[in-house]
Write a protein that holds these residues in place. Sequence first.
Motif, PDB file in Angstrom:
ATOM      1  N   UNK A   1       0.833  -1.206   0.000  1.00 23.80           N
ATOM      2  CA  UNK A   1       0.000   0.000   0.000  1.00 23.80           C
ATOM      3  C   UNK A   1       0.866   1.255   0.000  1.00 23.80           C
ATOM      4  N   UNK A   2       1.905   1.234   0.828  1.00 26.12           N
ATOM      5  CA  UNK A   2       2.827   2.384   0.852  1.00 26.12           C
ATOM      6  C   UNK A   2       3.459   2.561  -0.522  1.00 26.12           C
ATOM      7  N   UNK A   3       3.869   1.449  -1.094  1.00 24.58           N
ATOM      8  CA  UNK A   3       4.545   1.490  -2.392  1.00 24.58           C
ATOM      9  C   UNK A   3       3.632   2.057  -3.472  1.00 24.58           C
ATOM     10  N   UNK A   4       2.351   1.649  -3.463  1.00 24.68           N
ATOM     11  CA  UNK A   4       1.480   2.108  -4.538  1.00 24.68           C
ATOM     12  C   UNK A   4       1.205   3.605  -4.414  1.00 24.68           C
ATOM     13  N   UNK A   5       1.127   4.118  -3.171  1.00 28.56           N
ATOM     14  CA  UNK A   5       0.971   5.566  -3.013  1.00 28.56           C
ATOM     15  C   UNK A   5       2.201   6.299  -3.557  1.00 28.56           C
ATOM     16  N   UNK A   6       3.391   5.785  -3.246  1.00 28.96           N
ATOM     17  CA  UNK A   6       4.633   6.425  -3.699  1.00 28.96           C
ATOM     18  C   UNK A   6       4.729   6.419  -5.224  1.00 28.96           C
ATOM     19  N   UNK A   7       4.285   5.332  -5.826  1.00 33.60           N
ATOM     20  CA  UNK A   7       4.248   5.239  -7.286  1.00 33.60           C
ATOM     21  C   UNK A   7       3.343   6.301  -7.882  1.00 33.60           C
ATOM     22  N   UNK A   8       2.128   6.397  -7.315  1.00 29.27           N
ATOM     23  CA  UNK A   8       1.156   7.402  -7.771  1.00 29.27           C
ATOM     24  C   UNK A   8       1.749   8.798  -7.727  1.00 29.27           C
ATOM     25  N   UNK A   9       2.557   9.052  -6.684  1.00 25.86           N
ATOM     26  CA  UNK A   9       3.124  10.383  -6.491  1.00 25.86           C
ATOM     27  C   UNK A   9       4.409  10.584  -7.290  1.00 25.86           C
ATOM     28  N   UNK A  10       4.828   9.567  -8.022  1.00 28.31           N
ATOM     29  CA  UNK A  10       6.044   9.630  -8.833  1.00 28.31           C
ATOM     30  C   UNK A  10       7.305   9.859  -8.011  1.00 28.31           C
ATOM     31  N   UNK A  11       7.359   9.215  -6.863  1.00 30.13           N
ATOM     32  CA  UNK A  11       8.613   9.163  -6.112  1.00 30.13           C
ATOM     33  C   UNK A  11       9.598   8.353  -6.961  1.00 30.13           C
ATOM     34  N   UNK A  12      10.881   8.711  -6.941  1.00 24.70           N
ATOM     35  CA  UNK A  12      11.844   8.039  -7.823  1.00 24.70           C
ATOM     36  C   UNK A  12      12.258   6.658  -7.325  1.00 24.70           C
ATOM     37  N   UNK A  13      12.555   6.572  -6.041  1.00 23.02           N
ATOM     38  CA  UNK A  13      13.109   5.328  -5.518  1.00 23.02           C
ATOM     39  C   UNK A  13      12.516   4.965  -4.164  1.00 23.02           C
ATOM     40  N   UNK A  14      12.687   3.708  -3.781  1.00 25.17           N
ATOM     41  CA  UNK A  14      12.255   3.290  -2.454  1.00 25.17           C
ATOM     42  C   UNK A  14      13.269   2.337  -1.834  1.00 25.17           C
ATOM     43  N   UNK A  15      13.186   2.299  -0.500  1.00 29.33           N
ATOM     44  CA  UNK A  15      14.093   1.462   0.272  1.00 29.33           C
ATOM     45  C   UNK A  15      13.306   0.994   1.485  1.00 29.33           C
ATOM     46  N   UNK A  16      13.384  -0.286   1.803  1.00 31.88           N
ATOM     47  CA  UNK A  16      12.662  -0.746   2.993  1.00 31.88           C
ATOM     48  C   UNK A  16      12.493  -2.246   3.023  1.00 31.88           C
ATOM     49  N   UNK A  17      11.966  -2.721   4.158  1.00 31.84           N
ATOM     50  CA  UNK A  17      11.822  -4.155   4.373  1.00 31.84           C
ATOM     51  C   UNK A  17      10.918  -4.790   3.316  1.00 31.84           C
ATOM     52  N   UNK A  18      10.027  -4.017   2.699  1.00 32.20           N
ATOM     53  CA  UNK A  18       9.140  -4.583   1.680  1.00 32.20           C
ATOM     54  C   UNK A  18       9.963  -5.241   0.574  1.00 32.20           C
ATOM     55  N   UNK A  19      11.084  -4.643   0.237  1.00 31.98           N
ATOM     56  CA  UNK A  19      11.960  -5.253  -0.762  1.00 31.98           C
ATOM     57  C   UNK A  19      13.028  -6.103  -0.098  1.00 31.98           C
ATOM     58  N   UNK A  20      13.751  -5.527   0.858  1.00 34.04           N
ATOM     59  CA  UNK A  20      14.791  -6.278   1.568  1.00 34.04           C
ATOM     60  C   UNK A  20      15.285  -5.525   2.797  1.00 34.04           C
ATOM     61  N   UNK A  21      15.647  -6.283   3.804  1.00 35.09           N
ATOM     62  CA  UNK A  21      16.370  -5.725   4.951  1.00 35.09           C
ATOM     63  C   UNK A  21      17.795  -5.424   4.503  1.00 35.09           C
ATOM     64  N   UNK A  22      18.571  -4.697   5.329  1.00 34.21           N
ATOM     65  CA  UNK A  22      20.017  -4.617   5.048  1.00 34.21           C
ATOM     66  C   UNK A  22      20.611  -6.024   5.165  1.00 34.21           C
ATOM     67  N   UNK A  23      21.454  -6.401   4.209  1.00 28.39           N
ATOM     68  CA  UNK A  23      22.005  -7.765   4.182  1.00 28.39           C
ATOM     69  C   UNK A  23      23.526  -7.743   3.997  1.00 28.39           C
ATOM     70  N   UNK A  24      24.204  -8.822   4.410  1.00 30.22           N
ATOM     71  CA  UNK A  24      25.645  -8.919   4.166  1.00 30.22           C
ATOM     72  C   UNK A  24      25.932  -8.937   2.663  1.00 30.22           C
ATOM     73  N   UNK A  25      27.155  -8.605   2.304  1.00 29.53           N
ATOM     74  CA  UNK A  25      27.495  -8.393   0.896  1.00 29.53           C
ATOM     75  C   UNK A  25      27.187  -9.593   0.005  1.00 29.53           C
ATOM     76  N   UNK A  26      27.406 -10.825   0.495  1.00 27.57           N
ATOM     77  CA  UNK A  26      27.159 -12.007  -0.335  1.00 27.57           C
ATOM     78  C   UNK A  26      25.688 -12.086  -0.738  1.00 27.57           C
ATOM     79  N   UNK A  27      24.814 -11.746   0.208  1.00 31.88           N
ATOM     80  CA  UNK A  27      23.380 -11.773  -0.082  1.00 31.88           C
ATOM     81  C   UNK A  27      22.993 -10.643  -1.025  1.00 31.88           C
TER      82      UNK A  27
END
Length: 279
Positions: free
Chosen positions: A243-269
């Motif tokens: 839901x957060x993502x679709x609002x950001x898309x509607x508003x034409x935000x350029x990029x996103x970062x967050x657990x919805x895509x991925x947590x911070x991970x070690x370099x191999x991951x």
Amino acid sequence: VKRTGRHDYRFFTLAMQHRAARHLQMVNALRYALEREQMQVVYQPQISLATGRIVGAEALLRWTTPELGGAVTPAEFIPAAEESGLILPIGAWVLRQAVRQARAWIDAGLPPVAMAVNLSAMQFRNTELPELIAQILEEEGLPPSYLELELTEGVAAHDPQGAIAIMNQLHERGVRMSIDDFGTGYSSLSHLKKFKVYKLKIDQSFVRDISTDAEDKAIVSAIINMARSLGLKTIAEGVETAEQLSFLREQHCDEMQGYYFSKPVPEAEFRQLLSKPRD
Ligand code: C2E
Ligand code: CA
Ligand code: CA
Ligand code: CA
């Protein structure tokens, strides 16, 4: 207050003593954290909303030390590192690791990603910072445009002119800068014009209730529109839901970062995420 009896008072001072003791212990342990190899950098993907691809990585510091019983959160140790001045060597180490990592991903033939590194206000007060960064980039062989420095509005609080001078030097060398936690500081709008900023990071406190709170919707929408008219990019942090993502898309935000895509991970991951075929 009636309830503040002798016992509460005693409890209060014990709690304070405990906190002070832990702080001292932490500063002592921080002194040896690098040489004891207790620090690690993890990477969180930044995703283009237009393409769905990973276009950046934010380097985030992790510390595990037996002296304090295991993992200590950045929220706890970064302030201690700042107060003690240890953020200078630690911050330089993070920069070196992150820049080296970005170079390694290029060498592995992975899609290009910008490397975002957090800088504390204290690091930013050091007039040798542009020279240090140039040296690291040169020694590790990374083009400056791959590096993005995440600064908070606080960097300008102490000495706005000095901060602007350092920003100008970094900008001239081709390093990009973004304003982290945008909207939570005090000087956002008055300084934006003078800062050589490339991107605004919309603070996660505005993103959290974006799908239900009309005020947060209005704030995020206003930040994105203002950024666009100033020619700045936007990234939303702390995105956890569709839901957060679709609002950001509607508003034409350029990029996103967050657990919805991925947590911070070690370099191999991170490497695996980056090499995963998309579409
Ligand atoms: P920040 O720069 O605002 O980093 C974003 C924080 O949000 C990170 O916490 C990240 O793990 C977390 N996060 C990412 N996605 C989500 C999400 O979807 N939901 C929620 N609730 N949180 C999310 P972390 O890694 O604990 O770092 C906390 C803060 O510590 C950072 O905030 C930054 O201010 C500082 N920090 C971390 N690494 C460094 C560093 O190398 N140098 C400096 N100076 N500060 C650092
Ligand atoms: Ca950040
Ligand atoms: Ca942030
Ligand atoms: Ca933050």
